[in-house]
Design a protein around this motif. Structure first.
Motif, PDB file in Angstrom:
ATOM      1  N   HIS A  55       0.830  -1.206   0.000  1.00 15.35           N
ATOM      2  CA  HIS A  55       0.000   0.000   0.000  1.00 15.35           C
ATOM      3  C   HIS A  55       0.863   1.254   0.000  1.00 15.35           C
ATOM      4  O   HIS A  55       0.549   2.235  -0.697  1.00 15.35           O
ATOM      5  CB  HIS A  55      -0.921  -0.004   1.216  1.00 15.35           C
ATOM      6  CG  HIS A  55      -2.064  -0.956   1.093  1.00 15.35           C
ATOM      7  ND1 HIS A  55      -2.965  -1.185   2.113  1.00 15.35           N
ATOM      8  CD2 HIS A  55      -2.458  -1.756   0.069  1.00 15.35           C
ATOM      9  CE1 HIS A  55      -3.853  -2.078   1.723  1.00 15.35           C
ATOM     10  NE2 HIS A  55      -3.569  -2.439   0.483  1.00 15.35           N
ATOM     11  N   ALA A  56       1.965   1.221   0.786  1.00 14.15           N
ATOM     12  CA  ALA A  56       2.851   2.383   0.829  1.00 14.15           C
ATOM     13  C   ALA A  56       3.500   2.634  -0.529  1.00 14.15           C
ATOM     14  O   ALA A  56       3.626   3.783  -0.972  1.00 14.15           O
ATOM     15  CB  ALA A  56       3.923   2.173   1.896  1.00 14.15           C
ATOM     16  N   ILE A  57       3.880   1.552  -1.222  1.00 20.22           N
ATOM     17  CA  ILE A  57       4.503   1.705  -2.549  1.00 20.22           C
ATOM     18  C   ILE A  57       3.500   2.289  -3.535  1.00 20.22           C
ATOM     19  O   ILE A  57       3.829   3.181  -4.329  1.00 20.22           O
ATOM     20  CB  ILE A  57       5.038   0.342  -3.038  1.00 20.22           C
ATOM     21  CG1 ILE A  57       6.203  -0.122  -2.155  1.00 20.22           C
ATOM     22  CG2 ILE A  57       5.484   0.439  -4.492  1.00 20.22           C
ATOM     23  CD1 ILE A  57       6.699  -1.516  -2.495  1.00 20.22           C
ATOM     24  N   VAL A  58       2.250   1.795  -3.468  1.00 23.83           N
ATOM     25  CA  VAL A  58       1.216   2.314  -4.370  1.00 23.83           C
ATOM     26  C   VAL A  58       0.993   3.803  -4.112  1.00 23.83           C
ATOM     27  O   VAL A  58       0.900   4.608  -5.060  1.00 23.83           O
ATOM     28  CB  VAL A  58      -0.092   1.523  -4.180  1.00 23.83           C
ATOM     29  CG1 VAL A  58      -1.233   2.205  -4.932  1.00 23.83           C
ATOM     30  CG2 VAL A  58       0.079   0.093  -4.674  1.00 23.83           C
ATOM     31  N   TRP A  59       0.910   4.196  -2.836  1.00 26.16           N
ATOM     32  CA  TRP A  59       0.711   5.602  -2.507  1.00 26.16           C
ATOM     33  C   TRP A  59       1.876   6.459  -2.967  1.00 26.16           C
ATOM     34  O   TRP A  59       1.681   7.574  -3.465  1.00 26.16           O
ATOM     35  CB  TRP A  59       0.497   5.765  -0.999  1.00 26.16           C
ATOM     36  CG  TRP A  59      -0.915   5.550  -0.579  1.00 26.16           C
ATOM     37  CD1 TRP A  59      -1.450   4.445   0.031  1.00 26.16           C
ATOM     38  CD2 TRP A  59      -2.008   6.453  -0.770  1.00 26.16           C
ATOM     39  NE1 TRP A  59      -2.797   4.593   0.241  1.00 26.16           N
ATOM     40  CE2 TRP A  59      -3.173   5.821  -0.235  1.00 26.16           C
ATOM     41  CE3 TRP A  59      -2.136   7.701  -1.336  1.00 26.16           C
ATOM     42  CZ2 TRP A  59      -4.420   6.426  -0.249  1.00 26.16           C
ATOM     43  CZ3 TRP A  59      -3.398   8.305  -1.348  1.00 26.16           C
ATOM     44  CH2 TRP A  59      -4.508   7.678  -0.819  1.00 26.16           C
ATOM     45  N   LEU A  60       3.096   5.948  -2.819  1.00 25.36           N
ATOM     46  CA  LEU A  60       4.261   6.713  -3.270  1.00 25.36           C
ATOM     47  C   LEU A  60       4.236   6.925  -4.780  1.00 25.36           C
ATOM     48  O   LEU A  60       4.539   8.019  -5.275  1.00 25.36           O
ATOM     49  CB  LEU A  60       5.548   5.989  -2.857  1.00 25.36           C
ATOM     50  CG  LEU A  60       5.914   6.034  -1.371  1.00 25.36           C
ATOM     51  CD1 LEU A  60       7.140   5.163  -1.096  1.00 25.36           C
ATOM     52  CD2 LEU A  60       6.181   7.472  -0.923  1.00 25.36           C
ATOM     53  N   VAL A  61       3.850   5.879  -5.504  1.00 26.87           N
ATOM     54  CA  VAL A  61       3.772   6.002  -6.966  1.00 26.87           C
ATOM     55  C   VAL A  61       2.699   7.006  -7.361  1.00 26.87           C
ATOM     56  O   VAL A  61       2.897   7.853  -8.249  1.00 26.87           O
ATOM     57  CB  VAL A  61       3.505   4.625  -7.598  1.00 26.87           C
ATOM     58  CG1 VAL A  61       3.226   4.770  -9.092  1.00 26.87           C
ATOM     59  CG2 VAL A  61       4.685   3.700  -7.370  1.00 26.87           C
ATOM     60  N   LEU A  62       1.537   6.937  -6.691  1.00 27.04           N
ATOM     61  CA  LEU A  62       0.452   7.860  -7.005  1.00 27.04           C
ATOM     62  C   LEU A  62       0.823   9.299  -6.674  1.00 27.04           C
ATOM     63  O   LEU A  62       0.547  10.230  -7.445  1.00 27.04           O
ATOM     64  CB  LEU A  62      -0.811   7.463  -6.239  1.00 27.04           C
ATOM     65  CG  LEU A  62      -1.465   6.140  -6.658  1.00 27.04           C
ATOM     66  CD1 LEU A  62      -2.647   5.826  -5.744  1.00 27.04           C
ATOM     67  CD2 LEU A  62      -1.909   6.196  -8.106  1.00 27.04           C
TER      68      LEU A  62
END
Length: 285
Positions: A16-23
């Motif tokens: 989830h943290a990786i997805v948020w960072l990408v977004l």
């Protein structure tokens, strides 16, 4: 089990943290050019020459926008009216004709329906530049060059394959029991379409309308090909002409760009909720 559950929760949080960072990184990358354009639009020429492009103006000036609107060579008020007229009529035509075609593909049963739908989708792979010259020749024989017809009439002849596909996907999610109940009460397909399907399709229609309006408003190549009279041109052509006349005055060019984009930003903010719901409910995730 506890250690496995702990590892699973940790992995889930990490993903989830990786997805948020990408977004967040993507959002920042999209907003940086807009920030530079907006900050430059409020700066004076002296401040542009002495400060960084990242710096927000110390004294925001509205005079740049006044100069753009008062320019005698590029009549932004007239161009705004032209763009609004073309975009509005095109959007209305797209919503009506694409919804009619989508209803036929989603609800009606006729011979060759699926093959015709596949043929329609295949047109999305055809680049517009391939049909540019034949289309121009056709409009020339119709005496439509230097009129608004080439920019409006095609929207009333189907509305585009993508719009039909999107609305068809949404119409397919509406329970058929509602349609069957209406037929038992004696309703025709026309009555079902206008009084049942359309009122239930607000999010999808808003999404298609938003896409259509933005595309028509931002269209540059179409007006460039078909409109010769300066008083019939759109804001995109007017902004390009204004850039040519003021090639070194970046504060004025950016102010003009903000004025052209402002209606689209307001429209998107007003219709954002319907825009997201339209994508989710149509299956285009």
């Amino acid at each position: 089990m506890n250690s496995l559950d702990r590892k699973a929760r940790t992995a889930k949080r990490t993903s989830h943290a990786i997805v948020w960072l990408v977004l967040v990184a993507g959002a920042v990358g999209m907003l940086v050019p807009f920030y530079i354009m907006l900050s430059t639009a409020y700066k004076t020429p002296a401040e542009i020459a002495t400060t960084s492009a990242w710096a927000w103006p110390k004294m925001a000036s509205w005079d740049n926008f006044r100069q753009v609107l008062d320019n005698p060579n590029v009549k932004f008020s007239l161009l705004f009216r032209n763009s609004a007229l073309i975009a509005t009529l095109s959007t209305i035509g797209t919503l009506i004709t694409s919804s009619l075609a989508a209803y036929a593909f989603a609800r009606l049963r006729f011979r060759g329906r699926d093959r015709l739908f596949i043929l329609l989708l295949s047109t999305m792979m055809l680049p517009g530049i391939v049909t540019m010259i034949p289309t121009y020749v056709l409009y020339k024989y119709l005496h439509w060059v230097d009129t608004f017809y080439p920019l409006i009439v095609p929207s009333w002849l189907g509305g585009g394959a993508f719009n039909i596909f999107m609305l068809r996907q949404f119409f397919a999610t509406i329970p058929r029991e509602l349609e069957e109940a209406a037929m038992l009460d004696g309703a025709s397909h026309s009555t079902i379409f206008w009084r049942l399907i359309m009122p239930l399709s607000g999010p999808a229609l808003a999404t298609v309308g938003l896409f259509s309006f933005i595309w028509s408003w931002r269209d540059f190549l179409g007006p460039l090909l078909y409109l010769n009279d300066p008083d019939k041109q759109t804001l995109e052509l007017g902004l390009r002409s204004y850039q040519t006349l003021n090639s070194e005055q970046w504060h004025l060019i950016m102010a003009g760009s903000v004025l052209v984009m402002l209606p689209l930003i307001l429209l998107f903010l007003l219709g954002q909720r319907y825009f997201v719901r339209g994508f989710v409910t149509s299956g285009l995730k």
